[in-house]
Design a protein around this motif. Structure first.
Motif, PDB file in Angstrom:
ATOM      1  N   GLY A 100       4.318 -10.426  -0.547  1.00  0.00           N
ATOM      2  CA  GLY A 100       3.089  -9.719  -0.991  1.00  0.00           C
ATOM      3  C   GLY A 100       3.593  -9.049  -2.302  1.00  0.00           C
ATOM      4  O   GLY A 100       2.799  -8.759  -3.198  1.00  0.00           O
ATOM      5  N   ALA A 152       6.185 -10.884   4.938  1.00  0.00           N
ATOM      6  CA  ALA A 152       5.180 -10.757   4.428  1.00  0.00           C
ATOM      7  C   ALA A 152       5.136  -9.730   3.367  1.00  0.00           C
ATOM      8  O   ALA A 152       4.447  -9.791   2.548  1.00  0.00           O
ATOM      9  CB  ALA A 152       3.961 -10.440   5.382  1.00  0.00           C
ATOM     10  N   GLN A 153       5.621  -8.582   3.500  1.00  0.00           N
ATOM     11  CA  GLN A 153       5.617  -7.543   2.805  1.00  0.00           C
ATOM     12  C   GLN A 153       6.710  -8.016   1.357  1.00  0.00           C
ATOM     13  O   GLN A 153       6.142  -7.642   0.228  1.00  0.00           O
ATOM     14  CB  GLN A 153       6.428  -6.349   3.267  1.00  0.00           C
ATOM     15  N   TRP A 160       0.994 -10.685  -5.076  1.00  0.00           N
ATOM     16  CA  TRP A 160      -0.111  -9.735  -5.722  1.00  0.00           C
ATOM     17  C   TRP A 160      -0.200  -9.278  -6.881  1.00  0.00           C
ATOM     18  O   TRP A 160      -1.103  -9.519  -7.674  1.00  0.00           O
ATOM     19  CB  TRP A 160      -0.372  -8.617  -4.781  1.00  0.00           C
TER      20      TRP A 160
END
Length: 98
Positions: free
Chosen positions: A21, A17-18, A25
């Motif tokens: 992201g 997820a990091q 993002w």
């Protein structure tokens, strides 16, 4: 050929997820800025008339299409940057002497 013990990573592994992201993002934010700047100067309907005169498309569809095109382009750039910034020690393992 004698195999050497694996060297530890330069940094601890990151959760998926990091990683995702960190790519999505900044590209989302950049796409929003690029879309805003583009349509501050260009009307989506005039752009449609220049590029695809036979298509029926609303202004909102033009905004949406442009946003996703910008998001894909900036997401690709972010992904390529992430690939280039991975630690070299994970992939450059010294070869043993024969």
């Amino acid at each position: 050929m004698k195999l050497q013990a694996e060297r530890p990573f330069d940094h601890p592994p990151r959760p998926l997820a990091q990683k995702v992201g960190a790519i999505l993002w900044p590209s989302f934010f950049s796409a929003g800025v690029a879309t805003t700047v583009l349509f501050a100067f260009v009307d989506p309907l005039q752009l449609r008339d220049i590029t695809f005169p036979g298509w029926e498309m609303s202004r909102e569809a033009g905004y949406t299409i442009a946003f996703f095109l910008f998001w894909g382009a900036t997401g690709g750039a972010s992904l390529f940057t992430w690939i280039l910034l991975r630690p070299a020690s994970r992939y450059n393992i010294p070869l043993g002497r024969d």
